[in-house]
Design a protein around this motif. Sequence first.
Motif, PDB file in Angstrom:
ATOM      1  N   LEU A  79       0.797  -1.362  -0.063  1.00 30.58           N
ATOM      2  CA  LEU A  79       0.096   0.114  -0.002  1.00 30.58           C
ATOM      3  C   LEU A  79       0.874   1.220  -0.090  1.00 30.58           C
ATOM      4  CD1 LEU A  79      -2.863  -1.067   2.676  1.00 30.58           C
ATOM      5  CD2 LEU A  79      -2.991  -1.040   0.025  1.00 30.58           C
ATOM      6  N   LEU A  80       1.941   1.059   0.617  1.00 29.86           N
ATOM      7  CA  LEU A  80       2.813   2.383   0.836  1.00 29.86           C
ATOM      8  C   LEU A  80       3.713   2.394  -0.490  1.00 29.86           C
ATOM      9  CD1 LEU A  80       4.142   2.373   4.443  1.00 29.86           C
ATOM     10  CD2 LEU A  80       2.509   3.658   3.472  1.00 29.86           C
ATOM     11  N   ARG A  81       4.123   1.464  -1.308  1.00 24.01           N
ATOM     12  CA  ARG A  81       4.353   1.509  -2.386  1.00 24.01           C
ATOM     13  C   ARG A  81       3.557   2.249  -3.407  1.00 24.01           C
ATOM     14  NH1 ARG A  81       5.988  -3.717  -4.087  1.00 24.01           N
ATOM     15  NH2 ARG A  81       6.600  -3.848  -2.025  1.00 24.01           N
ATOM     16  N   GLY A  82       2.207   1.912  -3.329  1.00 22.60           N
ATOM     17  CA  GLY A  82       1.085   2.559  -4.166  1.00 22.60           C
ATOM     18  C   GLY A  82       0.963   4.035  -3.572  1.00 22.60           C
ATOM     19  N   PHE A  83       1.249   4.249  -2.407  1.00 17.32           N
ATOM     20  CA  PHE A  83       1.083   5.909  -1.947  1.00 17.32           C
ATOM     21  C   PHE A  83       2.325   6.572  -2.665  1.00 17.32           C
ATOM     22  CE2 PHE A  83       1.917   9.160   1.130  1.00 17.32           C
ATOM     23  CZ  PHE A  83       0.759   9.787   0.758  1.00 17.32           C
ATOM     24  N   ALA A  84       3.536   5.715  -2.603  1.00 17.72           N
ATOM     25  CA  ALA A  84       4.703   6.486  -3.271  1.00 17.72           C
ATOM     26  C   ALA A  84       4.337   6.863  -4.696  1.00 17.72           C
ATOM     27  CB  ALA A  84       5.949   5.761  -3.011  1.00 17.72           C
ATOM     28  N   PHE A  85       3.936   6.010  -5.460  1.00 15.48           N
ATOM     29  CA  PHE A  85       3.369   6.121  -6.701  1.00 15.48           C
ATOM     30  C   PHE A  85       2.657   7.316  -6.969  1.00 15.48           C
ATOM     31  CE2 PHE A  85       1.847   3.998 -10.741  1.00 15.48           C
ATOM     32  CZ  PHE A  85       2.838   4.377 -11.444  1.00 15.48           C
TER      33      PHE A  85
ATOM     34  N   ILE B 274       3.336  10.453  -9.260  1.00 12.98           N
ATOM     35  CA  ILE B 274       2.714  11.221 -10.364  1.00 12.98           C
ATOM     36  C   ILE B 274       2.212  12.645 -10.012  1.00 12.98           C
ATOM     37  CG2 ILE B 274       0.224  10.995 -11.215  1.00 12.98           C
ATOM     38  CD1 ILE B 274       0.059   8.158 -10.902  1.00 12.98           C
ATOM     39  N   SER B 275       1.747  12.947  -8.499  1.00 16.02           N
ATOM     40  CA  SER B 275       1.575  14.386  -8.365  1.00 16.02           C
ATOM     41  C   SER B 275       2.728  15.032  -8.579  1.00 16.02           C
ATOM     42  CB  SER B 275       1.131  14.375  -7.030  1.00 16.02           C
ATOM     43  OG  SER B 275       2.279  14.306  -6.158  1.00 16.02           O
TER      44      SER B 275
ATOM     45  N   TRP C 297       0.914  28.315  -5.363  1.00 16.75           N
ATOM     46  CA  TRP C 297       1.323  27.317  -6.152  1.00 16.75           C
ATOM     47  C   TRP C 297       1.053  25.817  -5.259  1.00 16.75           C
ATOM     48  CZ3 TRP C 297       5.817  24.172  -5.433  1.00 16.75           C
ATOM     49  CH2 TRP C 297       6.307  23.631  -6.528  1.00 16.75           C
ATOM     50  N   MET C 298       1.674  25.954  -3.996  1.00 16.93           N
ATOM     51  CA  MET C 298       1.698  24.945  -2.894  1.00 16.93           C
ATOM     52  C   MET C 298       0.151  24.515  -2.718  1.00 16.93           C
ATOM     53  SD  MET C 298       4.507  26.444  -0.545  1.00 16.93           S
ATOM     54  CE  MET C 298       4.048  24.997   0.936  1.00 16.93           C
ATOM     55  N   ASN C 299      -0.723  25.270  -2.928  1.00 19.82           N
ATOM     56  CA  ASN C 299      -2.256  24.986  -2.846  1.00 19.82           C
ATOM     57  C   ASN C 299      -2.633  23.984  -3.822  1.00 19.82           C
ATOM     58  OD1 ASN C 299      -4.347  25.440  -1.000  1.00 19.82           O
ATOM     59  ND2 ASN C 299      -4.973  27.220  -1.674  1.00 19.82           N
ATOM     60  N   ILE C 300      -2.217  24.586  -5.012  1.00 21.43           N
ATOM     61  CA  ILE C 300      -2.553  23.676  -6.171  1.00 21.43           C
ATOM     62  C   ILE C 300      -1.962  22.174  -5.922  1.00 21.43           C
ATOM     63  CG2 ILE C 300      -2.237  23.228  -8.754  1.00 21.43           C
ATOM     64  CD1 ILE C 300      -2.075  26.455  -8.993  1.00 21.43           C
ATOM     65  N   TYR C 301      -0.592  22.419  -5.702  1.00 20.13           N
ATOM     66  CA  TYR C 301       0.064  20.894  -5.271  1.00 20.13           C
ATOM     67  C   TYR C 301      -0.765  20.151  -4.510  1.00 20.13           C
ATOM     68  CZ  TYR C 301       3.087  17.296  -4.287  1.00 20.13           C
ATOM     69  OH  TYR C 301       3.402  15.895  -4.204  1.00 20.13           O
TER      70      TYR C 301
ATOM     71  N   MET D 234      -3.959  15.236  -3.782  1.00 20.81           N
ATOM     72  CA  MET D 234      -5.286  14.464  -3.297  1.00 20.81           C
ATOM     73  C   MET D 234      -5.976  13.815  -4.556  1.00 20.81           C
ATOM     74  SD  MET D 234      -6.585  16.629  -0.167  1.00 20.81           S
ATOM     75  CE  MET D 234      -6.108  18.336  -0.714  1.00 20.81           C
ATOM     76  N   SER D 235      -5.787  14.582  -5.613  1.00 24.52           N
ATOM     77  CA  SER D 235      -6.700  14.069  -6.724  1.00 24.52           C
ATOM     78  C   SER D 235      -6.079  13.006  -7.476  1.00 24.52           C
ATOM     79  CB  SER D 235      -6.530  15.326  -7.719  1.00 24.52           C
ATOM     80  OG  SER D 235      -7.345  16.200  -7.146  1.00 24.52           O
ATOM     81  N   THR D 236      -4.747  12.601  -7.229  1.00 23.78           N
ATOM     82  CA  THR D 236      -4.332  11.404  -8.068  1.00 23.78           C
ATOM     83  C   THR D 236      -4.786  10.176  -7.742  1.00 23.78           C
ATOM     84  OG1 THR D 236      -2.707  11.182  -6.140  1.00 23.78           O
ATOM     85  CG2 THR D 236      -1.668  12.549  -8.134  1.00 23.78           C
ATOM     86  N   VAL D 237      -5.873   9.938  -6.678  1.00 22.87           N
ATOM     87  CA  VAL D 237      -6.542   8.770  -6.427  1.00 22.87           C
ATOM     88  C   VAL D 237      -7.350   8.644  -7.844  1.00 22.87           C
ATOM     89  CG1 VAL D 237      -6.100   8.744  -4.195  1.00 22.87           C
ATOM     90  CG2 VAL D 237      -8.121  10.027  -4.924  1.00 22.87           C
TER      91      VAL D 237
END
Lengths: 250, 280
Positions: free
Chosen positions: B68-74, B78-79, B208-212, B217-220
Motif C-alpha cells: 500500500l505504501l508503495r502505491g502511495f509513493a506512486f 504522479i503528483s 502554487w503549493m495550494n495547487i500541489y 489528493m486528486s491523484t487517486v
Amino acid sequence: MATSWTPDQPIVQCVDVRKSFGALEVLKGISLSVRKGEVICIIGPSGSGKSTLIRCINALQPITSGSIQIEGIEVSDPRLDKLALRRKVGMVFQQYNLFPHKTALQNVMMAPIHVLGQKRAEVEARARALLAKVRLAGKEDTYPGELSGGQQQRVAIARSLAMRPDIMLFDEVTAALDPETVKEVLVTIRELAEDGMTCILVTHEMNFAREVADHVYFTDRGVIVEHGPPETLFTAAKDERTQRFLSQVL
Amino acid sequence: MTTAETGHRLAVLRPYRPAPAQMSVRIGPLPAAILCFCVIMAASTAWAQTGPAMLSPLQVIVKWSPLLLRGFAFNILISLLSMLLGTIAGLGLGLALLSESRLLAAVSWLVTQFFRNAPWLVLLFFVMFLVPFQVTMFKTTIPLPDWIKATVGFALPVMANVAEVVRGAVRSIPSTQWEAAESLSFTRRQTMWLIMLPQCIKRMLPLWMNIYAIVAMSTVLASIVGVSEMLTLTAQVHAAEGGRPELFAPLYGFALLCFFLYCYPINVWTARLERRFRVR
C-alpha cells in the motif's frame, strides 16, 4: 532619423506637441527647445500636462501630433528604436520605482549589464562610484524597502546615471518625499546640473527652480503660458495666470 | 491592545482590522495522526475477536502496508511529475496570457479557461483514451504506460491553474515597475524575467503549493482509469482478504491517513507563508 545633429543645435526640440487621452486634450501645442547642458524647469498647476510632456519626451507615451526630436531623432517616428532613445534619456519618477527584490547596488548595475552588455566588474566599480556620488556609500547592499524615501530617490538617480544618459528627466521627484529629505535629493540634482548634465525637471519646488534653472516654463491647461529665465519669470511675470499661480505658491 | 489601553486614557482611533475568519480548527499533524489511528482502531476492534483464523484489521494493514505504501509513493510520484510538467507549461501559458499579441493572449485565454473549468476526471479520461498506448518515432517504439498518461492528464488542469496564478501575480505588480524598466531600456522579455517574475515568486508560492496539495489528493482519480496507485491497491487488498466488510473502514482509513499526513503539513506551511508575506 538620419538627420545629422551637432551639439550646437537644441538637444531636445519640441514643436507643436499635442497629446490627447480620448476626447481630453492634455497637451495643446507645446513648443520648447533645450540646449546641451541647460537645466529646464517646467512649473504649473496640477493637471497642466507637465508630467505628460516629459513622459512623451521619453516615448513612454506616444504623442498625437507634432514633433519631438532628441539629438535629431524623431520620437514620434513609428520606426523609432525606443530602446536606443532611452539609452540617451534617463528618467527619475515621483515614486522612485526601484526594483524591490534587488539591493541598491544591484538596482544601479542591472541595466548597464543586461541592456548595454557591459562587463560586471567595470559596471560594479562605476555603480559604487555613483552611489558614493549621491552620498549613499555604505548602503550598497541595502534593499529599497529599508531605505528612506530620499535615499531611494537618490538610488533611482544613480540607477539612471549608470546608463550614461545625455539628458535626465525628473518627474516631480521630490513630491512624495518628507520635507527633511527633499533637500538631499535637490542637492544631488544641483550637483548633476553643475556637472553639465542636460536636465528637464517638472517640479513644485519654486525656490529650487529659481536657483538651478537656466530657463523656466510655466504651463497651464496644456499650453505654455510663459517662459523665460527664472529671474524675469519669478519677479516680473507678464501673464496674469502666471502671476496668480506664483502668488499662490511662493 | 490591552497595554495601549492602560498606557493612556485618550481615545485613540486605531485602524479597524477584522480578525481573519478562522474556518478551521488547527491541530498539529501528530495529534491528527493519533486521532485517525484511533478512528481506524475503533472501527476494527469490534470485529477483532470474531475468529482466531482471521487476521484483525490492524494485522491486515501491517501485512499489506509495504504494498500500500508503495502505491502511495506512486501517487506522490504522479503528483510531483504532473506538478513539474504543469508548472513549466503553466508558466509558458501564463506568459502567453500576458503577451502583447492580442491573438496569442486570446488563444491562451481560451485554453486556460477550458482547462480550468473542465472536471479533472473528464480531462483524465480524455487523455487516457486520446493518447495512444505507444508512440513510434524513428522506428523506435516508446510505450506510454497508463500512469504517464494520467500524469499528463493531471498536468493539464495544473497548467491552467498555474497560468492563472502567474498572470494574476504579474498583474498585481504596479505598472510603475514596467515604466521604470522601460525607461532603463529593458526589453519586454528582460523586464519579465529579471524584474517581474522574481518579484512574483513570493506572491505565487502559497497559491502554487495550494495547487500541489489539491493535485496530490486528486491523484487517486487515476484508480478509475486503472493505474495501480494506492486506492486501486487498497481495493485489491480488500478483495484479496475476502472482501470482509469490517476491513473496509480500516483499509480506506489507512489511505486517508496517508494522504492526510502528506497534505496537512503542506497546507500548514502554505498558511504560514501566506501570513509571513502578508505582513511585509
